[in-house]
Design an enzyme around this catalytic site. Structure first.
Site, short mmCIF file in Angstrom:
data_model
loop_
_atom_site.label_atom_id
_atom_site.label_comp_id
_atom_site.label_asym_id
_atom_site.label_seq_id
_atom_site.Cartn_x
_atom_site.Cartn_y
_atom_site.Cartn_z
N TYR A 188 53.81 42.71 27.81
CA TYR A 188 53.81 41.99 26.52
C TYR A 188 54.98 42.51 25.70
CZ TYR A 188 52.81 40.39 21.86
OH TYR A 188 52.92 39.81 20.62
N LYS B 83 56.77 48.78 14.93
CA LYS B 83 55.40 49.21 14.60
C LYS B 83 55.30 50.48 13.75
CE LYS B 83 52.68 46.34 17.44
NZ LYS B 83 52.79 45.87 18.81
#
Ligand SMILES: *Cc1c(COP(=O)(O)O)cnc(C)c1O
Length: 429
Positions: A140, A273
């Protein structure tokens, strides 16, 4: 959900069948405080971003100070101290070969930039044939088109299938505790890679990899030794190695970065992130000097024509500098968590419906038996079980994982293990 209720269209959510969202008023440390007076323990760092816990005062203060000086400036032709400082700080923790920091604003764009860098690198060198990418099964890499293309085909991107470019895939040798097959899985994966490389000699520009842990497809973990062997093969065949460390970066694996933990040196790395401690959207794609050199030319056509309105936003950079400072001052905050996982996870061994126990740094994951995959029927049941009990745990299909903010206490981690044990005991299936 009542259709008229809210104009907000949520990500990764079937709005018709989703339960009413929780209204959050505030956060502090590992806890979220709801409008209805209840509190929820954030066991997944609010989608993997919030590394120091919520409303961390040092970062809030840094953003405030920066906002009073310079909130934003165009990033082509202009620079500022937070961007310069952050770039230098990041390089101190990355492998020595990585030298040039390109800013963007989320994980998917960091991946797009990496793919474009790798692709154009070969063109800039006058080689026109290296136009394919390699990636792992189960990967992903984000939700924009290049990122979707390099990710595995799944329910996430199925409607867009015709628009995605082809990527050749290698099996990912996912492993767990007491896995007797791991060496065979690794050699099969490497053999399949070598076969592709020999079939399409001189055709691949790069392989994109989530090093050590594949996040979204279910916290699949592989061994550092495997990353080393992978690197050797890619080097031998002159294929660039892109590390997507959007999730694994900034202490998540108990070490600053997965490349450091595995002793490998990618040509390009993507970070996002945790970079601002969960305060503001920011990302970087860091390239080796060799990649950078192919763009560095008198010829304007060899430049990297990519950029975003908020590239190197000063507030995001200031938040990231503050977050970096907190991590450097207290590395123990992320190094200590693995041992707590090891001790507590061992106690889950008594439940027959739990399998594939695995830990990497601050991440721990376990499979619940039942059907697997993101739309596994057990996933939503587990999720509502956990939230009812006051825990934000968001299973990936039948995989329950803990990915906590580093400020979490040992006691709070134990509470999470107890609720997972309860879920295993309760006949949920
Ligand atoms: C989350 C994630 C991305 C995408 O990042 P966004 O900021 O959500 O666009 C890319 N790669 C990995 C490994 C991720 O975990």
């Amino acid at each position: 959900m009542d259709k008229a209720n809210s104009p907000v269209w949520m990500p990764y959510t079937q709005m018709k069948t989703a339960p009413e969202p929780f209204k959050v008023n505030s956060g502090k440390g590992s806890w979220l405080y709801l409008e209805n007076g209840e509190k929820i323990l954030d066991c997944i760092s609010s989608w993997w971003v919030n590394i120091h816990g919520h409303a961390c005062p040092e970062i809030a203060e840094a953003i405030y100070r920066q906002a009073r000086e310079l909130e934003q400036v165009i990033s082509a032709g202009f620079t500022h101290e937070p961007a310069e400082k952050l770039a230098r700080l990041l390089l101190t923790k990355l492998p020595d070969n990585l030298k040039r920091v390109f800013y963007s604003d989320n994980g998917s764009t960091a991946v797009e930039v990496a793919l474009k860098m790798a692709f154009q690198y070969w063109k800039n060198k006058g080689i026109q044939t290296r136009t394919s990418f390699l990636a792992f099964e189960g990967a992903y890499h984000g939700d924009t088109f290049g990122a979707m293309s390099s990710g595995s085909r799944s329910v996430f991107n199925d409607p867009f299938n015709e628009l995605l470019f082809d990527v050749d895939r290698v099996p990912f040798p996912a492993t767990w505790m007491d896995d007797s097959e791991v060496l065979k899985k690794e050699s099969d994966a490497l053999l399949s890679l070598e076969k592709l490389l020999e079939k399409k000699i001189g055709k691949y520009s790069a392989m994109i990899v989530e090093p050590l842990v594949q996040g979204a497809s279910g916290m699949n973990m592989c061994r550092p030794e495997f990353m080393k062997k992978l690197q050797d093969i890619l080097k031998k065949h002159d294929v660039l190695m892109i590390y997507d460390e959007v999730m694994t970066g900034f202490g998540r694996l108990g070490e600053w970065f997965a490349c450091k933990k595995s002793g490998t040196e990618p040509d390009i790395i993507c970070l996002s992130k945790g970079i601002t401690g969960g305060f503001l959207p920011l990302a970087v794609t860091v390239a080796s000097e060799e990649v950078y050199d192919s763009f560095y030319d008198d010829d304007a056509a060899k430049a990297l024509y990519h950029g975003h309105s908020y590239t190197a936003n000063p507030l995001g950079c200031a938040a990231a500098v503050a977050s970096f400072g907190l991590l450097s001052e207290n590395e123990n905050s992320f190094r200590r968590i693995e041992n707590i996982h090891k001790e507590r996870m061992a106690r889950l061994g008594i439940y027959e419906n739990l399998t594939k126990f695995r830990i990497c740094g601050t991440i721990a994951a376990v499979d619940f038996s039942g059907d697997s995959g993101y739309l596994s029927s057990i996933g939503p049941k587990l999720k509502s079980f956990f939230t009812e009990k006051g825990f934000l745990l968001r299973p990936l299909g039948n995989v329950v994982y803990i990915l906590p903010p580093y400020c979490i206490s040992e006691e709070e981690i134990c509470m999470i293990y107890e609720i997972i044990a309860k879920a295993a005991e309760t006949a949920l299936i």
